[in-house]
Write a protein that holds these residues in place. Structure first.
Motif, PDB file in Angstrom:
ATOM      1  N   GLY A   1      -3.665   5.774   0.285  1.00 26.58           N
ATOM      2  CA  GLY A   1      -4.250   4.622   0.971  1.00 26.58           C
ATOM      3  C   GLY A   1      -5.672   4.858   1.446  1.00 26.58           C
ATOM      4  O   GLY A   1      -6.377   3.913   1.787  1.00 26.58           O
ATOM      5  N   CYS A   2      -6.105   6.112   1.461  1.00 20.50           N
ATOM      6  CA  CYS A   2      -7.499   6.422   1.815  1.00 20.50           C
ATOM      7  C   CYS A   2      -8.424   6.195   0.627  1.00 20.50           C
ATOM      8  O   CYS A   2      -9.646   6.200   0.787  1.00 20.50           O
ATOM      9  CB  CYS A   2      -7.624   7.869   2.280  1.00 20.50           C
ATOM     10  SG  CYS A   2      -6.668   8.230   3.768  1.00 20.50           S
ATOM     11  N   LEU A   3      -7.848   6.040  -0.564  1.00 20.10           N
ATOM     12  CA  LEU A   3      -8.649   5.917  -1.787  1.00 20.10           C
ATOM     13  C   LEU A   3      -8.625   4.524  -2.389  1.00 20.10           C
ATOM     14  O   LEU A   3      -9.613   4.088  -2.972  1.00 20.10           O
ATOM     15  CB  LEU A   3      -8.135   6.904  -2.848  1.00 20.10           C
ATOM     16  CG  LEU A   3      -8.247   8.382  -2.519  1.00 20.10           C
ATOM     17  CD1 LEU A   3      -7.525   9.206  -3.579  1.00 20.10           C
ATOM     18  CD2 LEU A   3      -9.705   8.795  -2.435  1.00 20.10           C
TER      19      LEU A   3
ATOM     20  N   ARG B   1      -9.663  11.872   4.911  1.00 18.29           N
ATOM     21  CA  ARG B   1      -8.853  10.858   5.592  1.00 18.29           C
ATOM     22  C   ARG B   1      -9.740   9.681   5.995  1.00 18.29           C
ATOM     23  O   ARG B   1     -10.802   9.857   6.554  1.00 18.29           O
ATOM     24  CB  ARG B   1      -8.171  11.458   6.813  1.00 18.29           C
ATOM     25  CG  ARG B   1      -7.327  10.454   7.578  1.00 18.29           C
ATOM     26  CD  ARG B   1      -6.418  11.112   8.575  1.00 18.29           C
ATOM     27  NE  ARG B   1      -5.248  11.664   7.904  1.00 18.29           N
ATOM     28  CZ  ARG B   1      -4.300  12.359   8.523  1.00 18.29           C
ATOM     29  NH1 ARG B   1      -4.398  12.613   9.797  1.00 18.29           N
ATOM     30  NH2 ARG B   1      -3.256  12.816   7.851  1.00 18.29           N
ATOM     31  N   GLU B   2      -9.268   8.491   5.657  1.00 23.02           N
ATOM     32  CA  GLU B   2      -9.967   7.257   6.007  1.00 23.02           C
ATOM     33  C   GLU B   2      -9.481   6.829   7.393  1.00 23.02           C
ATOM     34  O   GLU B   2      -8.277   6.596   7.569  1.00 23.02           O
ATOM     35  CB  GLU B   2      -9.637   6.181   4.963  1.00 23.02           C
ATOM     36  CG  GLU B   2     -10.377   4.896   5.087  1.00 23.02           C
ATOM     37  CD  GLU B   2     -11.878   5.059   4.922  1.00 23.02           C
ATOM     38  OE1 GLU B   2     -12.597   4.589   5.806  1.00 23.02           O
ATOM     39  OE2 GLU B   2     -12.322   5.674   3.923  1.00 23.02           O
ATOM     40  N   PRO B   3     -10.384   6.752   8.369  1.00 23.05           N
ATOM     41  CA  PRO B   3      -9.909   6.495   9.743  1.00 23.05           C
ATOM     42  C   PRO B   3      -9.046   5.246   9.890  1.00 23.05           C
ATOM     43  O   PRO B   3      -8.115   5.226  10.692  1.00 23.05           O
ATOM     44  CB  PRO B   3     -11.208   6.358  10.540  1.00 23.05           C
ATOM     45  CG  PRO B   3     -12.209   7.138   9.757  1.00 23.05           C
ATOM     46  CD  PRO B   3     -11.827   6.972   8.315  1.00 23.05           C
ATOM     47  N   LEU B   4      -9.341   4.215   9.098  1.00 16.15           N
ATOM     48  CA  LEU B   4      -8.576   2.965   9.245  1.00 16.15           C
ATOM     49  C   LEU B   4      -7.502   2.804   8.158  1.00 16.15           C
ATOM     50  O   LEU B   4      -6.984   1.697   7.966  1.00 16.15           O
ATOM     51  CB  LEU B   4      -9.523   1.768   9.221  1.00 16.15           C
ATOM     52  CG  LEU B   4     -10.476   1.685  10.417  1.00 16.15           C
ATOM     53  CD1 LEU B   4     -11.397   0.473  10.278  1.00 16.15           C
ATOM     54  CD2 LEU B   4      -9.697   1.589  11.725  1.00 16.15           C
ATOM     55  N   CYS B   5      -7.159   3.883   7.479  1.00 23.03           N
ATOM     56  CA  CYS B   5      -6.093   3.800   6.472  1.00 23.03           C
ATOM     57  C   CYS B   5      -4.811   3.284   7.130  1.00 23.03           C
ATOM     58  O   CYS B   5      -4.372   3.836   8.142  1.00 23.03           O
ATOM     59  CB  CYS B   5      -5.834   5.165   5.854  1.00 23.03           C
ATOM     60  SG  CYS B   5      -4.390   5.194   4.769  1.00 23.03           S
ATOM     61  N   PRO B   6      -4.192   2.257   6.562  1.00 21.60           N
ATOM     62  CA  PRO B   6      -2.976   1.717   7.191  1.00 21.60           C
ATOM     63  C   PRO B   6      -1.780   2.657   7.091  1.00 21.60           C
ATOM     64  O   PRO B   6      -0.806   2.491   7.824  1.00 21.60           O
ATOM     65  CB  PRO B   6      -2.716   0.423   6.422  1.00 21.60           C
ATOM     66  CG  PRO B   6      -3.523   0.504   5.204  1.00 21.60           C
ATOM     67  CD  PRO B   6      -4.641   1.472   5.421  1.00 21.60           C
TER      68      PRO B   6
ATOM     69  N   ASP C   1      -6.804   0.312  -2.282  1.00 19.67           N
ATOM     70  CA  ASP C   1      -5.977  -0.697  -1.621  1.00 19.67           C
ATOM     71  C   ASP C   1      -5.597  -1.742  -2.669  1.00 19.67           C
ATOM     72  O   ASP C   1      -5.909  -1.585  -3.855  1.00 19.67           O
ATOM     73  CB  ASP C   1      -6.672  -1.287  -0.388  1.00 19.67           C
ATOM     74  CG  ASP C   1      -7.907  -2.098  -0.747  1.00 19.67           C
ATOM     75  OD1 ASP C   1      -8.150  -2.353  -1.948  1.00 19.67           O
ATOM     76  OD2 ASP C   1      -8.632  -2.491   0.183  1.00 19.67           O
TER      77      ASP C   1
END
Lengths: 99, 249
Positions: B173-175, B236-241, B177
Motif C-alpha cells: 500500500g506504500c507503493l 513506509r508511506e506515512p499515510l498508507c491505509p 493504490d
C-alpha cells in the motif's frame, strides 16, 4: 546523442514497445526527455511517470537511469535535472500487470 | 490450519540439506509451515511447485477459475488434459505427485475481503498471486493486520515485480493504490510469471528457515528480455491505509 529507452508495465502498453533507441540533443536532462516522450506518446505518459498512491505527497518519478533509481539522491542529486549522456539507458516502469 | 511436523524424507531433500547453513532444522521448519497461495495462475503455479518440492508441510490453494487453453504457456502445473477443470483441483494433483506428504486444502472460489482475511489469519505466510490491485491491497491489509509476511507479484511482457513485506518497513500500500492503471489479459511470456513465482517461493523459503532472508520489505524487479534486476527497500508511506497512519477500512 543516442540513448536507449525501456518501458515496463502500463507504460509499455502505452508506447507499444518494450525498448527503443532515440536521438536527443546533447543538452537534454531527464525532465527534457520526459517532456519529449510526452509529446510523442501523449499526456498519459507523463501521468504514468509520476503516478503515486493518492495519499502520497512525496515527489517521485517512476524512472531508472542506468539501472539506478532516479529518486535516489545519493546516485542522482540533481534528480530530474540530471543531464543525460550518450549511451545512457533510461527505464520507465509502473508497478502493474497480472499474476 | 497449522502445518504438521512430519518425518523428513532425507532422500527427497538430500541435495538441499547439503547447502551450508541449511540443515535438518531448516528442513523441519519447512515441514512445519503452512503457506496460503492466493491465485493459481502464472505465478501461483511455479511458487506452489517449488514450495512443494522444497518440502513445505501444508498449503492452502485458492482460485475460482477453470483451466483454459490460453493458460498453458505459463501455468505450468496444468496440461492440455486439464482444460475445463478447476485450477485448484488440477494443481493439487500435480503437487501431490511431486510431494506425496504435503497437506493441501483447496478452495475453488473467488474470495471476498472477509474470506481473504479469514484465510490469511489461518496461514503462516502468504503468496499473493491475485490479479487486480483491489484484491492485492485487500490481501495486504489482512497481512498487516494479522502480522503475516507476504509476497505480491505483477508481471507483463518479459518483466515483473515481486513486493515482499516480512513485517518491517513499508508495504504494498506504500507503493500502489486502486488508482493505478490495470488492464485485463496482459501480454506475457511464460518465463516472467515463472520467474516471479520462483522469487516468491525463494522468499518464503528464506523467511521460514532464516537462511538468507530479508527482514525489511523490498521491491524486487526483473527484466528477462534484457537481464536486468534491481532490489530496493520500500519506504513506509506515512499515510498508507495499511501500515501507516491511514485508517483500516
Amino acid at each position: 546523442m543516442r540513448i536507449t529507452l525501456r518501458y515496463y508495465g502500463s507504460i509499455s502498453s502505452l508506447t507499444k514497445k518494450i525498448s527503443e533507441h532515440i536521438t536527443i540533443p546533447d543538452s537534454f536532462t531527464l525532465q527534457d526527455l520526459i517532456d519529449h516522450l510526452t509529446a510523442r506518446y501523449g499526456h498519459k505518459f507523463k501521468d504514468l511517470c509520476f503516478i503515486r498512491p493518492l495519499y502520497s505527497d512525496r515527489p517521485y518519478c517512476n524512472a531508472n537511469l542506468n539501472s539506478r533509481d532516479i529518486n535516489d539522491k545519493k546516485s542522482y542529486p540533481g534528480g530530474l535535472n540530471t543531464a543525460l549522456k550518450s549511451g545512457d539507458t533510461v527505464s520507465f516502469g509502473v508497478i502493474s500487470g497480472a499474476a | 490450519m497449522n502445518g504438521p511436523a512430519k518425518t523428513i524424507s532425507t532422500a527427497m531433500w538430500q541435495r538441499q540439506l547439503g547447502i551450508p547453513g541449511f540443515g535438518p532444522e531448516a528442513q523441519q521448519a519447512l515441514a512445519g509451515a503452512h503457506a496460503l497461495i492466493l491465485g493459481m495462475g502464472g505465478v501461483g503455479c511455479p511458487a506452489a511447485l517449488y514450495l512443494a518440492a522444497a518440502g513445505l508441510g501444508a498449503m492452502t490453494l485458492v482460485d475460482g477459475d477453470l483451466v483454459e487453453a490460453s493458460n498453458l504457456n505459463r501455468q505450468i502445473l496444468y496440461g492440455g488434459a486439464d482444460v475445463g477443470r478447476p485450477k485448484v483441483e488440477a494443481a493439487a494433483e500435480a503437487l501431490k505427485r511431486i510431494n506425496t506428504a504435503i497437506e493441501l486444502e483447496t478452495h475453488h472460489f473467488y474470495t471476498g475481503d472477509t474470506e481473504t482475511e479469514r484465510l490469511v489469519a489461518r496461514a503462516g505466510i502468504v503468496v499473493d498471486c491475485f490479479d487486480g490491485n483491489r484484491h492485492r491491497l485487500s490481501v495486504n491489509r489482512a497481512c498487516i493486520k494479522h502480522g503475516k509476511a507476504a509476497a505480491h507479484s505483477y508481471v507483463q511482457n518479459f518483466s515483473g515485480y515481486v513486493i515482499f513485506s516480512p513485517g518491517g518497513g513499508g508495504c504494498l500500500g506504500c507503493l500502489v493504490d486502486e488508482s493505478f492503471p490495470e488492464q485485463g489479459d496482459n501480454p506475457v511470456m511464460g518465463v516472467a510469471p515463472g520467474q516471479a513465482g520462483v522469487i516468491a517461493a525463494a522468499l518464503v523459503i528464506s523467511h521460514l528457515t532464516g537462511i538468507g532472508g530479508i527482514s525489511q520489505s523490498r521491491q524486487i524487479f526483473f527484466d528477462l528480455a534484457f537481464m536486468e534486476w534491481n532490489n530496493r527497500p520500500i519506504a513506509r508511506e506515512p499515510l498508507c491505509p495499511a501500515c501507516g497512519r491511514g485508517e483500516l477500512p
